[in-house]
Scaffold this motif. Structure first.
Motif, PDB file in Angstrom:
ATOM      1  N   THR A 127      77.171  18.725   8.599  1.00 43.18           N
ATOM      2  CA  THR A 127      78.081  19.171   9.659  1.00 43.18           C
ATOM      3  C   THR A 127      77.388  20.141  10.608  1.00 43.18           C
ATOM      4  O   THR A 127      77.710  20.190  11.796  1.00 43.18           O
ATOM      5  CB  THR A 127      79.318  19.829   9.041  1.00 43.18           C
ATOM      6  N   VAL A 128      76.413  20.922  10.098  1.00 46.53           N
ATOM      7  CA  VAL A 128      75.713  21.882  10.949  1.00 46.53           C
ATOM      8  C   VAL A 128      74.882  21.153  11.995  1.00 46.53           C
ATOM      9  O   VAL A 128      74.907  21.472  13.195  1.00 46.53           O
ATOM     10  CB  VAL A 128      74.828  22.808  10.092  1.00 46.53           C
ATOM     11  N   VAL A 129      74.137  20.130  11.530  1.00 46.38           N
ATOM     12  CA  VAL A 129      73.325  19.345  12.461  1.00 46.38           C
ATOM     13  C   VAL A 129      74.216  18.642  13.477  1.00 46.38           C
ATOM     14  O   VAL A 129      73.919  18.584  14.675  1.00 46.38           O
ATOM     15  CB  VAL A 129      72.466  18.330  11.686  1.00 46.38           C
ATOM     16  N   TYR A 130      75.331  18.122  12.997  1.00 46.01           N
ATOM     17  CA  TYR A 130      76.260  17.433  13.904  1.00 46.01           C
ATOM     18  C   TYR A 130      76.813  18.403  14.947  1.00 46.01           C
ATOM     19  O   TYR A 130      76.916  18.076  16.128  1.00 46.01           O
ATOM     20  CB  TYR A 130      77.391  16.802  13.104  1.00 46.01           C
ATOM     21  N   SER A 131      77.150  19.623  14.503  1.00 46.42           N
ATOM     22  CA  SER A 131      77.677  20.620  15.436  1.00 46.42           C
ATOM     23  C   SER A 131      76.632  20.993  16.480  1.00 46.42           C
ATOM     24  O   SER A 131      76.922  21.107  17.679  1.00 46.42           O
ATOM     25  CB  SER A 131      78.141  21.858  14.670  1.00 46.42           C
ATOM     26  N   ARG A 132      75.380  21.195  16.011  1.00 49.62           N
ATOM     27  CA  ARG A 132      74.307  21.520  16.946  1.00 49.62           C
ATOM     28  C   ARG A 132      74.070  20.379  17.925  1.00 49.62           C
ATOM     29  O   ARG A 132      73.880  20.610  19.132  1.00 49.62           O
ATOM     30  CB  ARG A 132      73.021  21.815  16.186  1.00 49.62           C
ATOM     31  N   LEU A 133      74.072  19.162  17.423  1.00 44.26           N
ATOM     32  CA  LEU A 133      73.872  18.009  18.295  1.00 44.26           C
ATOM     33  C   LEU A 133      75.002  17.902  19.310  1.00 44.26           C
ATOM     34  O   LEU A 133      74.772  17.588  20.485  1.00 44.26           O
ATOM     35  CB  LEU A 133      73.781  16.733  17.451  1.00 44.26           C
ATOM     36  N   LYS A 134      76.216  18.176  18.864  1.00 46.01           N
ATOM     37  CA  LYS A 134      77.360  18.129  19.771  1.00 46.01           C
ATOM     38  C   LYS A 134      77.224  19.185  20.856  1.00 46.01           C
ATOM     39  O   LYS A 134      77.489  18.926  22.045  1.00 46.01           O
ATOM     40  CB  LYS A 134      78.651  18.342  18.971  1.00 46.01           C
ATOM     41  N   THR A 135      76.787  20.400  20.453  1.00 45.06           N
ATOM     42  CA  THR A 135      76.576  21.464  21.435  1.00 45.06           C
ATOM     43  C   THR A 135      75.476  21.092  22.417  1.00 45.06           C
ATOM     44  O   THR A 135      75.591  21.318  23.630  1.00 45.06           O
ATOM     45  CB  THR A 135      76.217  22.764  20.703  1.00 45.06           C
ATOM     46  N   SER A 136      74.381  20.510  21.882  1.00 42.66           N
ATOM     47  CA  SER A 136      73.275  20.093  22.753  1.00 42.66           C
ATOM     48  C   SER A 136      73.735  19.029  23.743  1.00 42.66           C
ATOM     49  O   SER A 136      73.348  19.060  24.924  1.00 42.66           O
ATOM     50  CB  SER A 136      72.112  19.571  21.911  1.00 42.66           C
ATOM     51  N   MET A 137      74.554  18.098  23.276  1.00 45.17           N
ATOM     52  CA  MET A 137      75.054  17.058  24.164  1.00 45.17           C
ATOM     53  C   MET A 137      75.931  17.660  25.250  1.00 45.17           C
ATOM     54  O   MET A 137      75.890  17.243  26.414  1.00 45.17           O
ATOM     55  CB  MET A 137      75.836  16.019  23.355  1.00 45.17           C
ATOM     56  N   ALA A 138      76.758  18.668  24.875  1.00 48.71           N
ATOM     57  CA  ALA A 138      77.600  19.325  25.878  1.00 48.71           C
ATOM     58  C   ALA A 138      76.737  20.043  26.915  1.00 48.71           C
ATOM     59  O   ALA A 138      76.991  19.965  28.127  1.00 48.71           O
ATOM     60  CB  ALA A 138      78.553  20.306  25.188  1.00 48.71           C
ATOM     61  N   GLN A 139      75.688  20.756  26.423  1.00 52.12           N
ATOM     62  CA  GLN A 139      74.783  21.433  27.344  1.00 52.12           C
ATOM     63  C   GLN A 139      74.052  20.435  28.244  1.00 52.12           C
ATOM     64  O   GLN A 139      73.843  20.686  29.440  1.00 52.12           O
ATOM     65  CB  GLN A 139      73.780  22.279  26.569  1.00 52.12           C
ATOM     66  N   LEU A 140      73.629  19.314  27.641  1.00 54.22           N
ATOM     67  CA  LEU A 140      72.960  18.283  28.433  1.00 54.22           C
ATOM     68  C   LEU A 140      73.898  17.722  29.497  1.00 54.22           C
ATOM     69  O   LEU A 140      73.482  17.451  30.634  1.00 54.22           O
ATOM     70  CB  LEU A 140      72.471  17.162  27.511  1.00 54.22           C
ATOM     71  N   LYS A 141      75.166  17.575  29.136  1.00 49.91           N
ATOM     72  CA  LYS A 141      76.150  17.090  30.102  1.00 49.91           C
ATOM     73  C   LYS A 141      76.307  18.090  31.245  1.00 49.91           C
ATOM     74  O   LYS A 141      76.363  17.712  32.425  1.00 49.91           O
ATOM     75  CB  LYS A 141      77.486  16.860  29.402  1.00 49.91           C
ATOM     76  N   GLU A 142      76.372  19.404  30.892  1.00 48.60           N
ATOM     77  CA  GLU A 142      76.470  20.423  31.926  1.00 48.60           C
ATOM     78  C   GLU A 142      75.233  20.422  32.817  1.00 48.60           C
ATOM     79  O   GLU A 142      75.332  20.553  34.050  1.00 48.60           O
ATOM     80  CB  GLU A 142      76.658  21.797  31.286  1.00 48.60           C
ATOM     81  N   ALA A 143      74.045  20.286  32.171  1.00 48.89           N
ATOM     82  CA  ALA A 143      72.815  20.251  32.955  1.00 48.89           C
ATOM     83  C   ALA A 143      72.799  19.041  33.882  1.00 48.89           C
ATOM     84  O   ALA A 143      72.355  19.130  35.038  1.00 48.89           O
ATOM     85  CB  ALA A 143      71.598  20.220  32.023  1.00 48.89           C
ATOM     86  N   THR A 144      73.290  17.900  33.377  1.00 48.09           N
ATOM     87  CA  THR A 144      73.353  16.697  34.213  1.00 48.09           C
ATOM     88  C   THR A 144      74.289  16.911  35.387  1.00 48.09           C
ATOM     89  O   THR A 144      74.002  16.511  36.524  1.00 48.09           O
ATOM     90  CB  THR A 144      73.813  15.504  33.362  1.00 48.09           C
ATOM     91  N   THR A 145      75.439  17.540  35.111  1.00 51.23           N
ATOM     92  CA  THR A 145      76.385  17.830  36.198  1.00 51.23           C
ATOM     93  C   THR A 145      75.763  18.755  37.227  1.00 51.23           C
ATOM     94  O   THR A 145      75.892  18.553  38.447  1.00 51.23           O
ATOM     95  CB  THR A 145      77.662  18.448  35.610  1.00 51.23           C
ATOM     96  N   SER A 146      75.067  19.818  36.725  1.00 52.38           N
ATOM     97  CA  SER A 146      74.416  20.757  37.642  1.00 52.38           C
ATOM     98  C   SER A 146      73.331  20.060  38.457  1.00 52.38           C
ATOM     99  O   SER A 146      73.178  20.310  39.661  1.00 52.38           O
ATOM    100  CB  SER A 146      73.817  21.919  36.845  1.00 52.38           C
ATOM    101  N   ALA A 147      72.565  19.177  37.768  1.00 49.25           N
ATOM    102  CA  ALA A 147      71.513  18.447  38.479  1.00 49.25           C
ATOM    103  C   ALA A 147      72.112  17.552  39.553  1.00 49.25           C
ATOM    104  O   ALA A 147      71.572  17.420  40.658  1.00 49.25           O
ATOM    105  CB  ALA A 147      70.680  17.628  37.495  1.00 49.25           C
ATOM    106  N   SER A 148      73.256  16.927  39.233  1.00 46.61           N
ATOM    107  CA  SER A 148      73.919  16.072  40.235  1.00 46.61           C
ATOM    108  C   SER A 148      74.364  16.903  41.432  1.00 46.61           C
ATOM    109  O   SER A 148      74.193  16.493  42.593  1.00 46.61           O
ATOM    110  CB  SER A 148      75.111  15.368  39.597  1.00 46.61           C
ATOM    111  N   ALA A 149      74.965  18.100  41.136  1.00 46.34           N
ATOM    112  CA  ALA A 149      75.381  18.965  42.233  1.00 46.34           C
ATOM    113  C   ALA A 149      74.175  19.426  43.057  1.00 46.34           C
ATOM    114  O   ALA A 149      74.231  19.493  44.300  1.00 46.34           O
ATOM    115  CB  ALA A 149      76.142  20.178  41.671  1.00 46.34           C
ATOM    116  N   MET A 150      73.072  19.751  42.350  1.00 47.36           N
ATOM    117  CA  MET A 150      71.859  20.190  43.050  1.00 47.36           C
ATOM    118  C   MET A 150      71.317  19.075  43.944  1.00 47.36           C
ATOM    119  O   MET A 150      70.912  19.318  45.086  1.00 47.36           O
ATOM    120  CB  MET A 150      70.810  20.616  42.033  1.00 47.36           C
ATOM    121  N   MET A 151      71.309  17.860  43.420  1.00 44.71           N
ATOM    122  CA  MET A 151      70.827  16.742  44.218  1.00 44.71           C
ATOM    123  C   MET A 151      71.706  16.523  45.435  1.00 44.71           C
ATOM    124  O   MET A 151      71.216  16.230  46.540  1.00 44.71           O
ATOM    125  CB  MET A 151      70.789  15.471  43.364  1.00 44.71           C
ATOM    126  N   GLN A 152      73.023  16.707  45.252  1.00 41.54           N
ATOM    127  CA  GLN A 152      73.926  16.562  46.389  1.00 41.54           C
ATOM    128  C   GLN A 152      73.653  17.634  47.438  1.00 41.54           C
ATOM    129  O   GLN A 152      73.622  17.358  48.649  1.00 41.54           O
ATOM    130  CB  GLN A 152      75.379  16.651  45.903  1.00 41.54           C
TER     131      GLN A 152
END
Length: 338
Positions: A229-254
């Motif tokens: 569950t710890v690895v899953y939680s960390r992976l879930k957090t990383s995916m959320a951060q990656l999603k935020e980074a992707t959103t920020s990158a999209s905004a930056m590109m715009q």
């Protein structure tokens, strides 16, 4: 005279004695066969049909003769009760849940009763007990069934004969396969393809098995994701951060697209700098003039410092700056000591 006249009487007496001996021996033999002189118990069974069973016929258990039929009588509406004499020595082997069935010594031989089954958990039978009976097969029904089977066999044989003749003549798909060489080759090719597909499927199954084995490895990432569950939680957090980074990158590109669009616009200063060549040349000339003016200003300042009228001013300014630097160094040293 008396001796001669008594001789026939003696001979007759001897024959009578021998006849009596033979009679007694026969009686004992028959009594032995019928278990008349052995201690027995009586056990009964009720059948719907005894199929020609007679009084005096044998009773068998595990291939051993253990008694005879004592009597056969009707009970109820149409059932038949068969009473059997069983040797006491065999009583302990016959259980209350044993069953009795009617059998034959041969295909057309005498009928007898065979006792079988029974478990050690059940109690042995007692004198006068009744055990379960299995009704025998009806010979007439058996013959009717045999006749029907014979008719069906004849019909099947006839149909098979017709089918084989058509196959020989090449009729139908199977007949064509048997007689047409091209179709036979196609069929062989199809079988070969099926075999190859089967081998490939087996190889794929082996690869899948090896892959699942790797997935089941406790030290593998997939197993940790599925179980830790710890690895899953960390992976879930990383995916959320990656999603935020992707959103920020999209905004930056715009934003970059908007900036680049503005840069391409000649109505603003940056656009003019990037697109107006004349302005760029003027700007370069101005920068060269500024560099020349700065160099001349440095030369003028150096000349002023060497002038005897302003030399005292510059020396006082340098001394004041040195004192200020010394004061700052002392304060910094005191702060370090504290």
């Amino acid at each position: 005279m008396s001796t001669g006249s008594n001789r026939p009487t003696v001979i007759v007496g001897i024959f009578v004695f021998l006849a009596i001996v033979i009679l007694v021996a026969g009686i004992f033999m028959l009594a032995g066969q019928q278990k008349r002189l052995i201690s027995t118990i009586e056990v009964s069974a009720v059948f719907d049909d005894v199929a020609g069973l007679k009084t005096g016929n044998n009773v068998w258990f595990s291939g051993v003769k253990i008694g005879t039929i004592k009597s056969i009588s009707f009970v109820g509406d149409s059932q038949v009760k068969v009473t059997m004499r069983i040797e006491e020595s065999a009583q302990q082997y016959i259980r209350e849940n044993s069953i009795a069935r009617i059998s034959s010594e041969s295909f057309i031989g005498n009928k007898n009763i065979v006792i079988e089954g029974g478990t050690m958990e059940a109690s042995p039978v007692e004198d006068g007990d009744q055990i379960l009976a299995i009704n025998p097969l009806n010979t007439d029904d058996l013959m009717d069934t045999l006749q029907k089977n014979n008719k069906n066999l004849v019909a099947i044989t006839s149909d098979f004969k017709v089918i084989t003749s058509r196959l020989v003549q090449g009729e139908g798909t199977i007949g064509a396969i048997l007689t047409d060489t091209a179709m036979a080759d196609n069929f062989r090719a199809m079988v070969a393809n099926m075999q190859r597909a089967s081998r490939e499927a087996a190889e794929a199954s082996n690869e899948l098995s090896r892959f699942t084995t790797k997935l089941n490895n406790p030290s593998g990432l997939a197993n940790q994701i599925a179980t830790d569950t710890v690895v899953y939680s960390r992976l879930k957090t990383s995916m959320a951060q990656l999603k935020e980074a992707t959103t920020s990158a999209s905004a930056m590109m715009q934003n970059l697209q908007e900036v680049s669009a503005k840069l391409d616009n000649e109505n603003n200063a940056v656009g003019v700098l990037l697109s107006d060549e004349e302005f760029a040349r003027q700007l370069q000339t101005t920068m060269r003039n500024l560099e020349t003016s700065t160099q001349k200003f440095d030369e003028n300042m150096e000349a002023l410092q060497n002038n005897f009228l302003l030399r005292g001013f510059f020396r006082k300014q340098a001394k004041r700056e040195a004192e200020e630097r010394l004061q700052k160094d002392l304060e910094q040293q005191q702060q370090d000591e504290q």
